[in-house]
Design a protein around this motif. Structure first.
Motif, PDB file in Angstrom:
ATOM      1  N   VAL A  61       0.833  -1.210   0.000  1.00  0.00           N
ATOM      2  CA  VAL A  61       0.000   0.000   0.000  1.00  0.00           C
ATOM      3  C   VAL A  61       0.868   1.261   0.000  1.00  0.00           C
ATOM      4  O   VAL A  61       0.620   2.208  -0.766  1.00  0.00           O
ATOM      5  CB  VAL A  61      -0.958  -0.020   1.203  1.00  0.00           C
ATOM      6  N   LEU A  62       1.905   1.260   0.834  1.00  0.00           N
ATOM      7  CA  LEU A  62       2.756   2.452   0.924  1.00  0.00           C
ATOM      8  C   LEU A  62       3.563   2.675  -0.361  1.00  0.00           C
ATOM      9  O   LEU A  62       3.730   3.818  -0.808  1.00  0.00           O
ATOM     10  CB  LEU A  62       3.685   2.333   2.128  1.00  0.00           C
ATOM     11  N   LEU A  63       4.048   1.594  -0.955  1.00  0.00           N
ATOM     12  CA  LEU A  63       4.803   1.760  -2.204  1.00  0.00           C
ATOM     13  C   LEU A  63       3.883   2.114  -3.365  1.00  0.00           C
ATOM     14  O   LEU A  63       4.301   2.824  -4.297  1.00  0.00           O
ATOM     15  CB  LEU A  63       5.590   0.484  -2.515  1.00  0.00           C
ATOM     16  N   ALA A  64       2.634   1.661  -3.333  1.00  0.00           N
ATOM     17  CA  ALA A  64       1.681   2.107  -4.341  1.00  0.00           C
ATOM     18  C   ALA A  64       1.431   3.611  -4.200  1.00  0.00           C
ATOM     19  O   ALA A  64       1.317   4.343  -5.203  1.00  0.00           O
ATOM     20  CB  ALA A  64       0.380   1.320  -4.211  1.00  0.00           C
ATOM     21  N   GLY A  65       1.346   4.073  -2.961  1.00  0.00           N
ATOM     22  CA  GLY A  65       1.222   5.512  -2.744  1.00  0.00           C
ATOM     23  C   GLY A  65       2.457   6.264  -3.197  1.00  0.00           C
ATOM     24  O   GLY A  65       2.346   7.359  -3.767  1.00  0.00           O
ATOM     25  N   ARG A  66       3.627   5.691  -2.973  1.00  0.00           N
ATOM     26  CA  ARG A  66       4.858   6.332  -3.438  1.00  0.00           C
ATOM     27  C   ARG A  66       4.865   6.488  -4.953  1.00  0.00           C
ATOM     28  O   ARG A  66       5.236   7.539  -5.485  1.00  0.00           O
ATOM     29  CB  ARG A  66       6.053   5.484  -2.963  1.00  0.00           C
ATOM     30  N   LEU A  67       4.433   5.460  -5.688  1.00  0.00           N
ATOM     31  CA  LEU A  67       4.364   5.548  -7.147  1.00  0.00           C
ATOM     32  C   LEU A  67       3.274   6.516  -7.601  1.00  0.00           C
ATOM     33  O   LEU A  67       3.443   7.233  -8.595  1.00  0.00           O
ATOM     34  CB  LEU A  67       4.120   4.158  -7.738  1.00  0.00           C
ATOM     35  N   ALA A  68       2.155   6.536  -6.867  1.00  0.00           N
ATOM     36  CA  ALA A  68       1.071   7.447  -7.247  1.00  0.00           C
ATOM     37  C   ALA A  68       1.501   8.904  -7.088  1.00  0.00           C
ATOM     38  O   ALA A  68       1.266   9.737  -7.978  1.00  0.00           O
ATOM     39  CB  ALA A  68      -0.162   7.156  -6.390  1.00  0.00           C
ATOM     40  N   PHE A  69       2.143   9.218  -5.979  1.00  0.00           N
ATOM     41  CA  PHE A  69       2.587  10.602  -5.771  1.00  0.00           C
ATOM     42  C   PHE A  69       3.681  10.983  -6.780  1.00  0.00           C
ATOM     43  O   PHE A  69       3.744  12.145  -7.212  1.00  0.00           O
ATOM     44  CB  PHE A  69       3.086  10.781  -4.349  1.00  0.00           C
ATOM     45  N   ALA A  70       4.540  10.024  -7.140  1.00  0.00           N
ATOM     46  CA  ALA A  70       5.560  10.312  -8.150  1.00  0.00           C
ATOM     47  C   ALA A  70       4.937  10.598  -9.507  1.00  0.00           C
ATOM     48  O   ALA A  70       5.511  11.348 -10.312  1.00  0.00           O
ATOM     49  CB  ALA A  70       6.528   9.128  -8.256  1.00  0.00           C
ATOM     50  N   ASN A  71       3.784  10.015  -9.775  1.00  0.00           N
ATOM     51  CA  ASN A  71       3.090  10.279 -11.032  1.00  0.00           C
ATOM     52  C   ASN A  71       2.302  11.573 -10.967  1.00  0.00           C
ATOM     53  O   ASN A  71       2.209  12.323 -11.951  1.00  0.00           O
ATOM     54  CB  ASN A  71       2.164   9.100 -11.353  1.00  0.00           C
ATOM     55  N   LEU A  72       1.723  11.851  -9.801  1.00  0.00           N
ATOM     56  CA  LEU A  72       0.827  12.996  -9.684  1.00  0.00           C
ATOM     57  C   LEU A  72       1.552  14.329  -9.641  1.00  0.00           C
ATOM     58  O   LEU A  72       1.031  15.332 -10.142  1.00  0.00           O
ATOM     59  CB  LEU A  72      -0.038  12.845  -8.424  1.00  0.00           C
ATOM     60  N   ASP A  73       2.740  14.383  -9.029  1.00  0.00           N
ATOM     61  CA  ASP A  73       3.383  15.696  -8.850  1.00  0.00           C
ATOM     62  C   ASP A  73       3.718  16.347 -10.182  1.00  0.00           C
ATOM     63  O   ASP A  73       3.425  17.530 -10.399  1.00  0.00           O
ATOM     64  CB  ASP A  73       4.621  15.569  -7.956  1.00  0.00           C
ATOM     65  N   GLY A  74       4.304  15.586 -11.101  1.00  0.00           N
ATOM     66  CA  GLY A  74       4.615  16.170 -12.408  1.00  0.00           C
ATOM     67  C   GLY A  74       3.378  16.462 -13.229  1.00  0.00           C
ATOM     68  O   GLY A  74       3.284  17.509 -13.890  1.00  0.00           O
TER      69      GLY A  74
END
Length: 297
Positions: A61-74
């Motif tokens: 769950v936490l690593l999925a959030g890490r990937l989601a935030f990495a996609n969302l910021d840009g």
């Protein structure tokens, strides 16, 4: 070979609703970058402190959030027009920090040298991509063991407890990924001759554009306006230009044609008028001309 990175457009579509909600609330893209780092730190803590099977769900769950935030910021920065150079720098630093934090979660589970080797190897693909982008090549992302695959391998380690084999795969796969990206970037840059020719052609085109638009491409100065200002500053003489009268040659001697004839006696001559190199103070008679000619002989 993009690996799981090929799923990024699909994943971005799934996050489009969340991205619009964040844009409506004017959330800063830098905040999302920081949130991704926090998620990576939480996943590393769960991997280190929780036992193997139960840790898998929380790490996932936490690593999925890490990937989601990495996609969302840009994506959020592009959608809201808040792309900046500082934001790009924070994005890169956040990605590298998140990668290293996840690898640090293996410290209690694997030898230190293997953790250090994996940490170094995970940074190599990004170094290659950034170096290629600095040289003019497109930014290269993806596998075979990229950011997404490393997160998946961390979940596998949390679920199985095979920390050492998984960490060895992460280290070796990251090194292979760096080599694959380097080969691709080398091919994208082309041979040196082609690069030199492209640079020369670009300079010629820039010069032609500057001549056509009147603006210096390198400095942005309006060359045409500067030329007009310089021309306007030049002094303009209102007096018409006079052609210089040809001066008589010193070696030439007066001839009969240089003296006025009898038919020219009606022409008025001003005192001091110069005709044929001889200064006259009054009209001359034929007797005077004969006397002057005899004296010249």
């Amino acid at each position: 070979m993009n690996g799981l990175y090929a799923l990024k457009p699909w994943y971005a579509d799934r996050l489009s609703g969340l991205r619009r909600a964040l844009a409506a609330r004017q959330v800063s893209p830098d905040t999302l970058t920081a949130a991704g780092v926090v998620c990576a730190a939480g996943a590393a803590a769960a991997l280190s402190w929780l036992p193997a099977p139960p840790a898998a769900l929380l790490v996932a769950v936490l690593l999925a959030g890490r990937l989601a935030f990495a996609n969302l910021d840009g994506a959020l920065a592009r959608d809201t027009g808040r792309t900046t150079r500082r934001g790009a720098l924070l994005n890169e630093l956040g990605d590298r920090a998140a990668d290293l934090l996840v690898i640090a979660g293996f410290l209690p589970l694997a030898p230190l040298w293997l953790v250090a080797a994996a940490a170094f190897a995970t940074t190599l693909p990004s170094w290659v991509s950034l170096a290629g982008a600095a040289a003019g090549a497109p930014r290269r992302n993806g596998g075979p063991v990229g950011k997404t695959e490393r997160c998946l391998l961390a979940v596998v380690a949390a679920a199985s407890g095979w920390a050492v084999p998984v960490l060895a795969v992460v280290a070796a796969g990251s090194a292979v990924t760096a080599v694959v990206r380097a080969v691709w970037v080398w091919g994208a840059l082309g041979p040196p001759e082609t690069t030199v020719a492209a640079v020369a052609r670009e300079r010629v085109m820039a010069t032609e554009r500057a001549m056509a638009t009147g603006r210096d491409v390198a400095t942005g100065r309006d060359v045409a306006s500067e030329k007009l200002v310089v021309r306007a500053a030049e002094p303009v003489s209102s007096a018409p230009r006079r052609r210089p009268s040809p001066s008589p040659s010193p070696s030439s001697s007066p001839t009969l044609d240089s003296f006025p004839s009898e038919h020219d006696r009606s022409l008025p001559l001003d005192p001091g008028e110069v005709s044929g190199g001889i200064t006259h103070t009054r009209p001359q008679s034929p007797a005077d001309r004969g006397t002057r000619l005899r004296g010249a002989r």
